[in-house]
Design an enzyme around this catalytic site. Sequence first.
Site, mmCIF file in Angstrom:
data_model
loop_
_atom_site.group_PDB
_atom_site.id
_atom_site.type_symbol
_atom_site.label_atom_id
_atom_site.label_comp_id
_atom_site.label_asym_id
_atom_site.label_seq_id
_atom_site.Cartn_x
_atom_site.Cartn_y
_atom_site.Cartn_z
ATOM 1 N N HIS A 253 1.550 1.686 5.248
ATOM 2 C CA HIS A 253 2.523 1.080 6.161
ATOM 3 C C HIS A 253 2.839 1.886 7.423
ATOM 4 O O HIS A 253 3.516 1.372 8.308
ATOM 5 C CB HIS A 253 3.841 0.825 5.425
ATOM 6 C CG HIS A 253 3.769 -0.292 4.423
ATOM 7 N ND1 HIS A 253 3.569 -1.607 4.776
ATOM 8 C CD2 HIS A 253 3.845 -0.301 3.060
ATOM 9 C CE1 HIS A 253 3.543 -2.376 3.693
ATOM 10 N NE2 HIS A 253 3.698 -1.589 2.634
ATOM 11 N N GLN B 274 -0.580 2.154 -8.411
ATOM 12 C CA GLN B 274 0.625 1.343 -8.176
ATOM 13 C C GLN B 274 0.478 -0.054 -8.757
ATOM 14 O O GLN B 274 -0.454 -0.776 -8.429
ATOM 15 C CB GLN B 274 0.871 1.201 -6.664
ATOM 16 C CG GLN B 274 1.652 2.339 -6.098
ATOM 17 C CD GLN B 274 2.196 2.083 -4.708
ATOM 18 O OE1 GLN B 274 2.174 3.004 -3.910
ATOM 19 N NE2 GLN B 274 2.696 0.892 -4.384
ATOM 20 N N GLU C 42 2.492 -3.601 -8.788
ATOM 21 C CA GLU C 42 3.600 -4.182 -8.030
ATOM 22 C C GLU C 42 3.532 -5.701 -7.965
ATOM 23 O O GLU C 42 3.968 -6.295 -6.988
ATOM 24 C CB GLU C 42 3.697 -3.561 -6.625
ATOM 25 C CG GLU C 42 2.393 -3.215 -5.958
ATOM 26 C CD GLU C 42 2.558 -2.280 -4.757
ATOM 27 O OE1 GLU C 42 3.680 -2.028 -4.311
ATOM 28 O OE2 GLU C 42 1.517 -1.812 -4.259
ATOM 29 N N ASP D 211 7.470 -4.891 -3.690
ATOM 30 C CA ASP D 211 6.447 -5.926 -3.879
ATOM 31 C C ASP D 211 6.639 -6.656 -5.201
ATOM 32 O O ASP D 211 6.378 -7.858 -5.289
ATOM 33 C CB ASP D 211 5.044 -5.312 -3.772
ATOM 34 C CG ASP D 211 4.647 -5.156 -2.317
ATOM 35 O OD1 ASP D 211 4.644 -6.175 -1.600
ATOM 36 O OD2 ASP D 211 4.377 -4.015 -1.888
HETATM 37 C C1 3PY Z 1 7.054 -1.193 -3.106
HETATM 38 O O1 3PY Z 1 8.251 -1.096 -3.437
HETATM 39 O O2 3PY Z 1 6.449 -2.270 -3.044
HETATM 40 C C2 3PY Z 1 6.302 0.007 -2.782
HETATM 41 O O3 3PY Z 1 5.141 -0.058 -2.506
HETATM 42 C C3 3PY Z 1 6.999 1.324 -2.781
HETATM 43 O O4 3PY Z 1 8.081 1.315 -2.007
HETATM 44 MG MG MG Z 2 4.432 -1.996 -2.273
#
Ligand code: 3PY
Ligand code: MG
Length: 252
Positions: A45, A147, A149, A175
């Site tokens: 980002h 990650q 999400e 997310d």
């Molecule tokens: C999210 O919260 O989606 C992230 O990738 C970390 O902030």
């Molecule tokens: Mg995210």
Amino acid sequence: MIQEFKKRLRDGETVFGPFMKTSDAAFVEIAGHAGFDFVILDMEHAPFTYSNLQNLVMAAELSGTLPIIRAQNSSDIFISKALDLGALGVQIPHITNADEAKACISAAKFHPEGQRGMDPFVRAASYSSIPAAKYFSQANEALIIIQLEGKEAIDNLEEILNVDGIDILFIGPYDLSQSMGVPGQVDHPIVVKHMESIVNRARERGIVVGTFTDTLESARMWRDAGIQYISHAVDVAIFTNACKDLLKQLHL
Ligand code: 3PY
Ligand code: MG
């Protein structure tokens, strides 16, 4: 540095670090001097270029905080480039199933654990000052942070938990909230419920869990729930809040 960080996690400690979005290395140094355990340099980002990112990694090393790069996405090249620059951890967003997680590990590790593109002349190899064989084996120590999400990742959680080589399973609450139909409501009961379930299931397997928090209450709540890798706040938001607080005081 990386061994000590891993030991702290094994010993059950909680570590804290902000996401970084400013291109100036001074902010990374400030975070390091302040005592944050790690910084996440955000290629997903933030507006960094790669040469700029390299300076941020150096600033983290100089100020004694662990440099982690969040890759743009799970493409092999973004993962290996982050590690080539000298990041001691790579965090890969939006992973949805075990095959994707395995591909990330393969892209991040040299033989025999993976098939990371080999180059003993990069910054991580001290530009060839380290003997190549030594570099290739020590490079495999870098942290792999996966990650999760979205709903799909939760549906596939069991197979993801079975993947070898994940150091930290990171839940992206923003997310995740969008995927649950409550965009931005990271404290919504449905988001919290799913996060708690991921934390419990991962911890049952001895897997370290991470998340992002932007309030002290949520940082404490998730720490107490067993999350050990807490990415707390963002450099720009820390500065925003400091400016607002200062102005409030000035206008008293
Ligand atoms: C999210 O919260 O989606 C992230 O990738 C970390 O902030
Ligand atoms: Mg995210």
